[in-house]
Design a protein around this motif. Sequence first.
Motif, mmCIF file in Angstrom:
data_model
loop_
_atom_site.group_PDB
_atom_site.id
_atom_site.type_symbol
_atom_site.label_atom_id
_atom_site.label_comp_id
_atom_site.label_asym_id
_atom_site.label_seq_id
_atom_site.Cartn_x
_atom_site.Cartn_y
_atom_site.Cartn_z
ATOM 1 N N SER A 21 6.319 -8.362 22.631
ATOM 2 C CA SER A 21 5.642 -9.302 22.697
ATOM 3 C C SER A 21 5.940 -10.154 21.400
ATOM 4 O O SER A 21 6.423 -9.725 20.402
ATOM 5 N N ALA A 23 5.047 -12.696 18.217
ATOM 6 C CA ALA A 23 3.474 -13.067 17.432
ATOM 7 C C ALA A 23 3.968 -14.119 16.597
ATOM 8 O O ALA A 23 5.041 -14.456 16.187
ATOM 9 N N GLY A 24 3.167 -15.358 16.134
ATOM 10 C CA GLY A 24 3.016 -16.091 15.361
ATOM 11 C C GLY A 24 4.092 -17.259 16.063
ATOM 12 O O GLY A 24 3.597 -17.646 17.283
ATOM 13 N N GLN A 30 8.604 -11.511 14.889
ATOM 14 C CA GLN A 30 7.936 -11.168 13.566
ATOM 15 C C GLN A 30 8.006 -9.797 13.436
ATOM 16 O O GLN A 30 7.807 -8.904 14.309
ATOM 17 N N SER A 32 7.202 -6.671 10.632
ATOM 18 C CA SER A 32 5.908 -6.485 9.589
ATOM 19 C C SER A 32 6.731 -5.213 8.892
ATOM 20 O O SER A 32 7.097 -4.205 9.169
ATOM 21 N N VAL A 62 6.494 -10.362 7.457
ATOM 22 C CA VAL A 62 5.162 -10.256 6.932
ATOM 23 C C VAL A 62 5.399 -8.927 6.084
ATOM 24 O O VAL A 62 5.291 -7.899 6.677
ATOM 25 N N ASN A 81 -3.084 -2.656 11.958
ATOM 26 C CA ASN A 81 -3.248 -4.259 12.130
ATOM 27 C C ASN A 81 -2.112 -5.091 12.513
ATOM 28 O O ASN A 81 -2.224 -5.967 13.307
ATOM 29 N N ALA A 82 -0.896 -4.478 12.210
ATOM 30 C CA ALA A 82 0.293 -4.990 12.761
ATOM 31 C C ALA A 82 0.485 -4.973 14.400
ATOM 32 O O ALA A 82 1.027 -5.631 15.158
ATOM 33 N N THR A 84 -2.238 -4.603 16.236
ATOM 34 C CA THR A 84 -3.169 -5.476 16.949
ATOM 35 C C THR A 84 -2.733 -7.040 16.951
ATOM 36 O O THR A 84 -2.878 -7.550 18.056
ATOM 37 N N ARG A 85 -2.068 -7.367 15.874
ATOM 38 C CA ARG A 85 -1.474 -8.787 15.875
ATOM 39 C C ARG A 85 -0.114 -8.926 16.945
ATOM 40 O O ARG A 85 0.281 -9.958 16.785
ATOM 41 N N GLN A 86 0.285 -7.844 17.491
ATOM 42 C CA GLN A 86 1.547 -7.746 18.252
ATOM 43 C C GLN A 86 2.717 -8.063 17.616
ATOM 44 O O GLN A 86 3.481 -9.040 17.900
ATOM 45 N N ALA A 87 2.964 -7.495 16.537
ATOM 46 C CA ALA A 87 4.200 -7.683 15.576
ATOM 47 C C ALA A 87 5.520 -7.072 16.637
ATOM 48 O O ALA A 87 5.051 -6.326 17.412
#
Length: 231
Positions: A21, A23-24, A30, A32, A62, A81-82, A84-87
């Motif tokens: 996926s 992200a951003g 992305q 992390s 990130v 969190n990484a 969750t935001r689909q890094a």
Amino acid sequence: MRWMTCILILTVLLAVLTGCSIAGDSNKKQISLIVKSVDSEYWLAVKEGAEKAAKEEGVELVFQGPPTETDINEQLTLVQNAVTRQADAIVLAASDSKALAPAAEQADKVNITVIAIDSGVESDKIKSFIATDNVQAGEKAADTLAGMIGKKGDVAIINFVPGAATAMDREQGFKKGSNKYPDMKTITTQYSQSDKARALSITTDILTAHPNVSGFFATNNRSALVPHPEI
């Protein structure tokens, strides 16, 4: 060398990222980068190298880490969190090789590539591990210290965080290397928790209890870069 290592890490990530996926920025992957702490000179140098590599490779970076290397729960939260935001990928320097394993496996379940740097993670879901051979480094430290003190005398180990793979490997290597020198004795092993003030206090206490100590092996920068007391 740190910049070159980070460039290598990101290049490996770009090679293995497939079907993840995004992200951003939709035009960028992305990554992390989650390190052991953001209060360490070493990890800030890693950040600088990673940012340089990310710019060259055209990825979004990130950079995050807990306030201190002992805040394992915060590091777990950052990994979650990484996820969750689909890094697209996580580069992880785990503060605890066992505690971070479930988070790494959670990331793998949703096809997020996880690469470990510096310290390993006890999971077969890690796609790559890039680090120094810390056992061998510890052995070489023993050889170096032995040469400096005439291969004899009492020495002390100031390690950092118990449970960190890097910490335990360096300690293991130093003790293994010390076995070659029967007249060099390790009298104590203390843990600074990667805190400069604590490392200084430990050093002072050891010097008080063992005024004839010949040398110290500090296993990371936070255990070594302290204003040493007068001897």
